[in-house]
Write an enzyme that holds these catalytic residues in place. Structure first.
Site, PDB file in Angstrom:
ATOM      1  N   LEU A   1      -6.331   1.187   9.416  1.00 51.95           N
ATOM      2  CA  LEU A   1      -6.843   2.347  10.137  1.00 51.95           C
ATOM      3  C   LEU A   1      -7.896   3.032   9.278  1.00 51.95           C
ATOM      4  O   LEU A   1      -7.608   3.918   8.479  1.00 51.95           O
ATOM      5  CB  LEU A   1      -5.705   3.316  10.487  1.00 51.95           C
ATOM      6  CG  LEU A   1      -5.850   4.009  11.835  1.00 51.95           C
ATOM      7  CD1 LEU A   1      -5.985   3.015  12.978  1.00 51.95           C
ATOM      8  CD2 LEU A   1      -4.649   4.901  12.117  1.00 51.95           C
ATOM      9  N   ASP A   2      -9.142   2.569   9.451  1.00 51.18           N
ATOM     10  CA  ASP A   2     -10.239   3.102   8.638  1.00 51.18           C
ATOM     11  C   ASP A   2     -10.678   4.451   9.196  1.00 51.18           C
ATOM     12  O   ASP A   2     -10.742   4.652  10.406  1.00 51.18           O
ATOM     13  CB  ASP A   2     -11.410   2.122   8.676  1.00 51.18           C
ATOM     14  CG  ASP A   2     -12.575   2.627   7.856  1.00 51.18           C
ATOM     15  OD1 ASP A   2     -12.430   2.716   6.628  1.00 51.18           O
ATOM     16  OD2 ASP A   2     -13.599   2.994   8.457  1.00 51.18           O
TER      17      ASP A   2
ATOM     18  N   ASP B   1      -6.390   6.797  -2.024  1.00 50.07           N
ATOM     19  CA  ASP B   1      -6.573   7.695  -0.870  1.00 50.07           C
ATOM     20  C   ASP B   1      -5.220   8.131  -0.313  1.00 50.07           C
ATOM     21  O   ASP B   1      -4.279   7.340  -0.295  1.00 50.07           O
ATOM     22  CB  ASP B   1      -7.327   6.935   0.249  1.00 50.07           C
ATOM     23  CG  ASP B   1      -8.674   6.408  -0.239  1.00 50.07           C
ATOM     24  OD1 ASP B   1      -9.270   7.081  -1.104  1.00 50.07           O
ATOM     25  OD2 ASP B   1      -9.089   5.324   0.205  1.00 50.07           O
TER      26      ASP B   1
ATOM     27  N   ASP C   1      -1.609   5.450   9.380  1.00 53.19           N
ATOM     28  CA  ASP C   1      -2.047   4.314   8.545  1.00 53.19           C
ATOM     29  C   ASP C   1      -0.891   3.343   8.361  1.00 53.19           C
ATOM     30  O   ASP C   1      -1.006   2.136   8.505  1.00 53.19           O
ATOM     31  CB  ASP C   1      -2.394   4.814   7.138  1.00 53.19           C
ATOM     32  CG  ASP C   1      -3.841   5.230   6.997  1.00 53.19           C
ATOM     33  OD1 ASP C   1      -4.128   6.066   6.130  1.00 53.19           O
ATOM     34  OD2 ASP C   1      -4.676   4.686   7.753  1.00 53.19           O
TER      35      ASP C   1
ATOM     36  N   GLU D   1      -5.733  -2.992   2.953  1.00 52.03           N
ATOM     37  CA  GLU D   1      -6.278  -1.917   2.125  1.00 52.03           C
ATOM     38  C   GLU D   1      -5.178  -0.954   1.717  1.00 52.03           C
ATOM     39  O   GLU D   1      -5.284  -0.268   0.702  1.00 52.03           O
ATOM     40  CB  GLU D   1      -7.381  -1.198   2.906  1.00 52.03           C
ATOM     41  CG  GLU D   1      -8.212  -0.247   2.071  1.00 52.03           C
ATOM     42  CD  GLU D   1      -8.124   1.172   2.593  1.00 52.03           C
ATOM     43  OE1 GLU D   1      -7.796   1.350   3.772  1.00 52.03           O
ATOM     44  OE2 GLU D   1      -8.388   2.088   1.808  1.00 52.03           O
ATOM     45  N   GLU D   2      -4.083  -0.950   2.510  1.00 53.16           N
ATOM     46  CA  GLU D   2      -2.986  -0.021   2.227  1.00 53.16           C
ATOM     47  C   GLU D   2      -1.980  -0.577   1.231  1.00 53.16           C
ATOM     48  O   GLU D   2      -1.013   0.110   0.874  1.00 53.16           O
ATOM     49  CB  GLU D   2      -2.244   0.328   3.535  1.00 53.16           C
ATOM     50  CG  GLU D   2      -3.067   1.109   4.537  1.00 53.16           C
ATOM     51  CD  GLU D   2      -3.636   2.403   3.964  1.00 53.16           C
ATOM     52  OE1 GLU D   2      -4.662   2.869   4.469  1.00 53.16           O
ATOM     53  OE2 GLU D   2      -3.067   2.935   2.991  1.00 53.16           O
TER      54      GLU D   2
ATOM     55  N   ASP E   1      -8.235  -3.531   7.054  1.00 51.27           N
ATOM     56  CA  ASP E   1      -8.036  -2.100   6.829  1.00 51.27           C
ATOM     57  C   ASP E   1      -7.371  -1.623   8.119  1.00 51.27           C
ATOM     58  O   ASP E   1      -8.025  -1.564   9.159  1.00 51.27           O
ATOM     59  CB  ASP E   1      -9.387  -1.401   6.599  1.00 51.27           C
ATOM     60  CG  ASP E   1      -9.202   0.078   6.299  1.00 51.27           C
ATOM     61  OD1 ASP E   1     -10.200   0.728   5.904  1.00 51.27           O
ATOM     62  OD2 ASP E   1      -8.087   0.586   6.489  1.00 51.27           O
TER      63      ASP E   1
ATOM     64  N   GLU F   1     -13.703  -3.530   4.151  1.00 45.34           N
ATOM     65  CA  GLU F   1     -14.676  -2.804   4.998  1.00 45.34           C
ATOM     66  C   GLU F   1     -16.039  -3.516   4.990  1.00 45.34           C
ATOM     67  O   GLU F   1     -16.539  -3.954   6.013  1.00 45.34           O
ATOM     68  CB  GLU F   1     -14.835  -1.358   4.476  1.00 45.34           C
ATOM     69  CG  GLU F   1     -13.587  -0.501   4.673  1.00 45.34           C
ATOM     70  CD  GLU F   1     -13.609   0.808   3.875  1.00 45.34           C
ATOM     71  OE1 GLU F   1     -13.854   0.780   2.658  1.00 45.34           O
ATOM     72  OE2 GLU F   1     -13.379   1.865   4.501  1.00 45.34           O
TER      73      GLU F   1
END
Ligand code: P6P
Length: 336
Positions: free
Chosen positions: A117-118, A63, A69, A92-93, A115, A274
């Site tokens: 900043l989802d 992404d 983020d 997640e990053e 995560d 998530e």
């Protein structure tokens, strides 16, 4: 007027619920609260500083990474590294996890997944975004650094999970396995204050939440269930920010679906960052969370950090109904 109960006070008071608690989890939750306040400050003024837009790189899931983020990721890592209560982080990053050496003689016994900043693709258009976190007890040798096995635990092994929703107000919702409570940030005093005590999800709601644009890409059983939602005159609410959709469902009832498609044959959403933390919270509030292949999310084996999963999560009666449709139509001859 009810007495103000701050997040710190609530966490410390609840520590007594855990007879053998030695305060590390309390410290960790408080540090996450601090990180949330720091991220909130930047999210709230993102339009005013050069922190909007795409950072020009992709994350482990492919992404586009937004500048905010990266900011949120860095702040969470800094707070957790300095906490002294966390021996490892997975975000997640980031492609891989980060071991955090313990500050001798103490050995930290928790790892944190998040995560940062989802829903961050919504930032530039001022739509709510959220931080999601989960906390596990480490299972690797406490004498050494944490290892991958610590991060590949099933969601059922979570000791705590929560989210922060940066919306019309900023709210932190978390559970340590004894119910779910929500705290709204009062910017005048810089404290998260208890605003949603002992959240219980309604048995059903008046909305379903799915990206209707992918309808023709879903398997027939999911299309039949979505048709049923429409036949039942349910409204459709889909924000494109999972934390926002789940928070609404937690308070008002409803069901959120992200089924498999040709583009995402195993689902789009990340199991570790998530699905597991949000499923932990929803189950603690009396809801249900299963894959579109009907396995309980929290029982899903975790084989890799950035593993994806399909998900149907929300009010128990609605998840049960969706399950009945899948059982009925996936057994039927292909009606593709
Ligand atoms: P789509 C945001 O990118 C996210 O991970 C979730 O927060 C959100 O629910 C979903 O993806 C939106 O995905 O494919 O509908 O745009």
């Amino acid at each position: 007027m009810n007495r103000i109960v701050t997040l710190d006070e609530f966490i410390i008071r609840r520590q007594k619920d855990f007879p053998f608690a030695s305060g590390e989890l309390t410290g960790l939750l408080r540090d996450i609260g601090v990180a949330a306040k720091i991220v909130n400050r930047e999210v709230n003024k993102a339009g005013l500083v050069s922190i909007l837009g795409v950072a020009g790189e992709a994350n482990a899931s492919g992404d586009d990474v937004q500048k905010l983020d990266l900011y949120a990721n860095e702040k969470l890592i800094d707070c957790l590294k300095n906490s002294g209560e966390c021996c490892g982080i997975a975000s997640e990053e980031m492609e891989d996890f980060i071991p955090i050496p313990s500050l001798a003689p103490k050995t930290s016994k928790y790892i944190v997944v998040f995560d940062p900043l989802d829903g961050s693709s919504n930032i530039d258009v001022n739509v709510s975004v959220g931080t999601i976190f989960g906390i596990y007890r480490r299972i690797s040798d406490p004498e050494g650094l944490c290892s991958l096995e610590d991060f590949l635990q099933k969601g059922a092994q979570l000791v705590a999970a929560g989210y922060v929703l940066y919306g019309t107000s900023t709210i932190l919702v978390y559970s340590t396995g004894r119910g779910v409570n929500g705290f709204t940030l009062d910017p005048t005093i810089g404290e998260f204050c208890l605003s949603h005590r002992d959240i219980k999800i309604p048995a059903r709601g008046s909305h379903y939440s799915v990206n209707q644009g992918y309808y023709l890409k879903f398997d027939v059983e999911m299309r039949r269930y979505i048709d049923h939602c429409s036949d039942m005159n349910l409204g459709l609410r889909y924000i494109g920010s999972m934390v926002s959709d789940i928070h609404r469902i937690l308070l008002k009832g409803g069901i959120f679906l992200y089924p498999n498609t040709r583009k995402y044959p195993h689902g789009k959403l990340r199991l570790v960052y998530e699905c597991n933390p949000l499923s932990f919270i929803v189950e603690q509030a009396g809801g249900k969370a299963i894959t579109c292949q009907l396995e309980r999310i929290l029982d899903m084996p975790v084989e890799q950090l950035h593993q994806r999963a399909t998900i149907a999560i929300g009010s128990p009666d609605m998840v049960d109904e969706m399950k009945a449709f899948v059982e009925r139509y996936s057994a039927a001859p292909a009606m593709r």
